[in-house]
Scaffold this motif. Structure first.
Motif, short mmCIF file in Angstrom:
data_model
loop_
_atom_site.label_atom_id
_atom_site.label_comp_id
_atom_site.label_asym_id
_atom_site.label_seq_id
_atom_site.Cartn_x
_atom_site.Cartn_y
_atom_site.Cartn_z
N ALA A 51 -16.87 -33.95 -84.41
CA ALA A 51 -15.75 -33.46 -83.61
C ALA A 51 -15.51 -31.97 -83.85
CB ALA A 51 -14.49 -34.25 -83.94
N LEU A 52 -15.72 -31.52 -85.08
CA LEU A 52 -15.65 -30.10 -85.43
C LEU A 52 -16.97 -29.70 -86.06
CD1 LEU A 52 -12.06 -29.80 -86.98
CD2 LEU A 52 -12.75 -29.46 -84.59
N SER A 100 -12.26 -31.41 -77.05
CA SER A 100 -12.81 -30.19 -77.66
C SER A 100 -12.62 -30.12 -79.17
CB SER A 100 -12.17 -28.95 -77.02
OG SER A 100 -10.76 -28.97 -77.21
N GLY A 101 -11.67 -30.92 -79.70
CA GLY A 101 -11.41 -30.92 -81.14
C GLY A 101 -9.98 -30.60 -81.51
N LYS A 102 -9.11 -30.39 -80.53
CA LYS A 102 -7.72 -30.02 -80.81
C LYS A 102 -7.00 -31.10 -81.62
CE LYS A 102 -6.23 -29.43 -76.60
NZ LYS A 102 -7.39 -30.03 -75.87
N SER A 103 -7.13 -32.36 -81.20
CA SER A 103 -6.45 -33.45 -81.90
C SER A 103 -6.97 -33.62 -83.32
CB SER A 103 -6.60 -34.76 -81.13
OG SER A 103 -5.95 -34.68 -79.88
N THR A 104 -8.25 -33.40 -83.51
CA THR A 104 -8.82 -33.49 -84.86
C THR A 104 -8.22 -32.42 -85.76
OG1 THR A 104 -10.89 -34.41 -84.00
CG2 THR A 104 -10.95 -33.39 -86.19
N ILE A 105 -8.04 -31.22 -85.24
CA ILE A 105 -7.42 -30.15 -86.02
C ILE A 105 -6.01 -30.54 -86.45
CG2 ILE A 105 -6.46 -27.82 -85.81
CD1 ILE A 105 -9.02 -27.03 -84.33
N THR A 132 -11.85 -23.24 -93.31
CA THR A 132 -13.05 -22.49 -93.65
C THR A 132 -14.28 -23.38 -93.47
OG1 THR A 132 -11.81 -21.20 -95.29
CG2 THR A 132 -14.21 -21.11 -95.41
N ASP A 133 -15.10 -23.07 -92.47
CA ASP A 133 -16.35 -23.80 -92.18
C ASP A 133 -16.12 -25.30 -92.13
OD1 ASP A 133 -17.83 -21.41 -92.11
OD2 ASP A 133 -18.08 -21.44 -94.29
N VAL A 134 -15.09 -25.73 -91.39
CA VAL A 134 -14.71 -27.15 -91.38
C VAL A 134 -15.57 -27.94 -90.40
CG1 VAL A 134 -12.88 -28.80 -90.87
CG2 VAL A 134 -12.36 -26.69 -92.13
N VAL A 135 -16.20 -28.97 -90.93
CA VAL A 135 -16.93 -29.95 -90.13
C VAL A 135 -16.22 -31.29 -90.27
CG1 VAL A 135 -19.10 -31.25 -89.90
CG2 VAL A 135 -19.15 -28.78 -90.38
N LYS A 136 -16.03 -31.98 -89.14
CA LYS A 136 -15.47 -33.33 -89.18
C LYS A 136 -16.34 -34.23 -88.33
CE LYS A 136 -13.00 -36.85 -90.06
NZ LYS A 136 -13.08 -37.46 -91.41
#
Length: 229
Positions: free
Chosen positions: A17-18, A39-44, A5-9
Motif C-alpha cells: 500500500a505504501l 493511493s495510500g491515504k487511509s493507510t497513512i 521515513t522510507d515507510v513501506v506497508k
C-alpha cells in the motif's frame, strides 16, 4: 510532529500500500493530503493513529515511535491525535453536550474539568446554543462541527480530518474548512485528507499528493494536472 521515513506497508505478499513514503509535518503546520482512491491515504492515517505498524521504515508521531510502540502506549498516543471522520460517528441518543463530554470521560477526566472544557469547545465550534439538542436535530454542517468538537475536546496536539466535507454542500464545506483553519491558528497541527480540489485551491496551503503508494509532489497550494481527482 509527524515524520515518515522510507515507510513501506504491505498487506500481503506483493501488495504494498505504501512503497517508501517519506514526509514530515511540523508542529503547528497545516497540510492537505490528496490522492485518488487506493493511493495510500487511509493507510497513512492508520499508521499515524497506531492502528497499523509499518512493514519497514519509521513513523514518529508526537514523540512516539510507531514501528515499536507497545500496545499499552497506544491510548496515550491517541490522546495526542484527534480524528474527524466523514460520517461524523456521533452517538445519536446523547445530546451535543453529552457527545463531547463522553470523549472526556473515556480518558478519565474529572466532572469539574468536563464542565469547564465542554462549553468552551462548543463555543469555539459555534454550537454553544445547541448543547441540549441531539445529533438528529442538527444540520449536516452542525453535525460535522460536533465531530470536530469531539476531536478537539481532549486538547490533542494534532488533528487528522478524513474527508471532513465529503457529505456537505459547498457553502457548508467552506465553513468547516475555515473552522479547521481557525483551530490550526490556535496551534493545533492539522492534516486534512480530501478529494475536494476546489477547497484545496481556495486555501492555498501545503499539499502532499500521493499516488500508488508514493508521494508524487509536496508543495504549497493547488494541484498539478496529473493529480486531479
Amino acid at each position: 510532529m509527524i515524520e515518515f521515513t522510507d515507510v513501506v506497508k504491505s498487506y500481503s505478499v506483493g501488495n504494498r500500500a505504501l512503497k517508501g513514503v517519506s514526509m514530515q509535518i511540523e508542529d503547528g503546520e497545516f497540510a492537505f493530503l490528496v490522492g485518488p482512491s487506493g493511493s495510500g491515504k487511509s493507510t497513512i492515517i492508520k499508521l499515524i493513529t497506531g492502528e497499523l505498524k509499518p512493514t519497514s521504515g519509521t513513523v514518529h508521531v508526537n514523540g512516539y515511535s510507531l514501528e515499536r510502540i507497545r500496545k499499552r502506549e497506544i491510548p496515550y498516543l491517541r490522546r495526542t491525535v484527534g480524528i474527524v471522520f466523514q460520517d461524523f460517528r456521533l452517538i445519536q441518543n446523547k445530546t451535543v453536550y453529552e457527545n463531547v463530554a463522553f470523549v472526556m470521560r473515556a480518558i478519565g477526566a474529572k466532572e469539574r474539568e468536563i464542565r469547564e472544557r465542554v462549553p468552551y469547545v462548543l463555543n469555539l465550534v459555534g454550537l454553544d446554543t445547541k448543547s441540549r439538542r441531539h445529533p438528529g436535530e442538527l444540520s449536516g454542517g452542525e453535525q460535522q462541527r460536533l465531530a470536530i468538537a469531539r476531536a478537539l475536546v481532549n486538547n490533542p496536539s494534532t488533528i487528522i480530518a478524513d474527508e471532513p466535507t465529503g457529505n456537505l454542500d459547498p457553502a457548508r464545506s467552506l465553513e468547516i474548512m475555515s473552522l479547521l483553519m481557525e483551530i490550526n491558528n490556535l496551534g493545533t497541527t492539522m492534516l486534512v485528507v480530501t478529494h475536494a480540489k476546489d477547497l484545496v485551491e481556495h486555501f492555498h496551503k501545503r499539499v502532499i499528493a500521493i499516488d500508488d503508494g508514493l508521494i508524487i509532489s509536496d508543495r504549497m497550494g493547488g494541484y498539478n494536472a496529473h493529480e486531479d481527482q
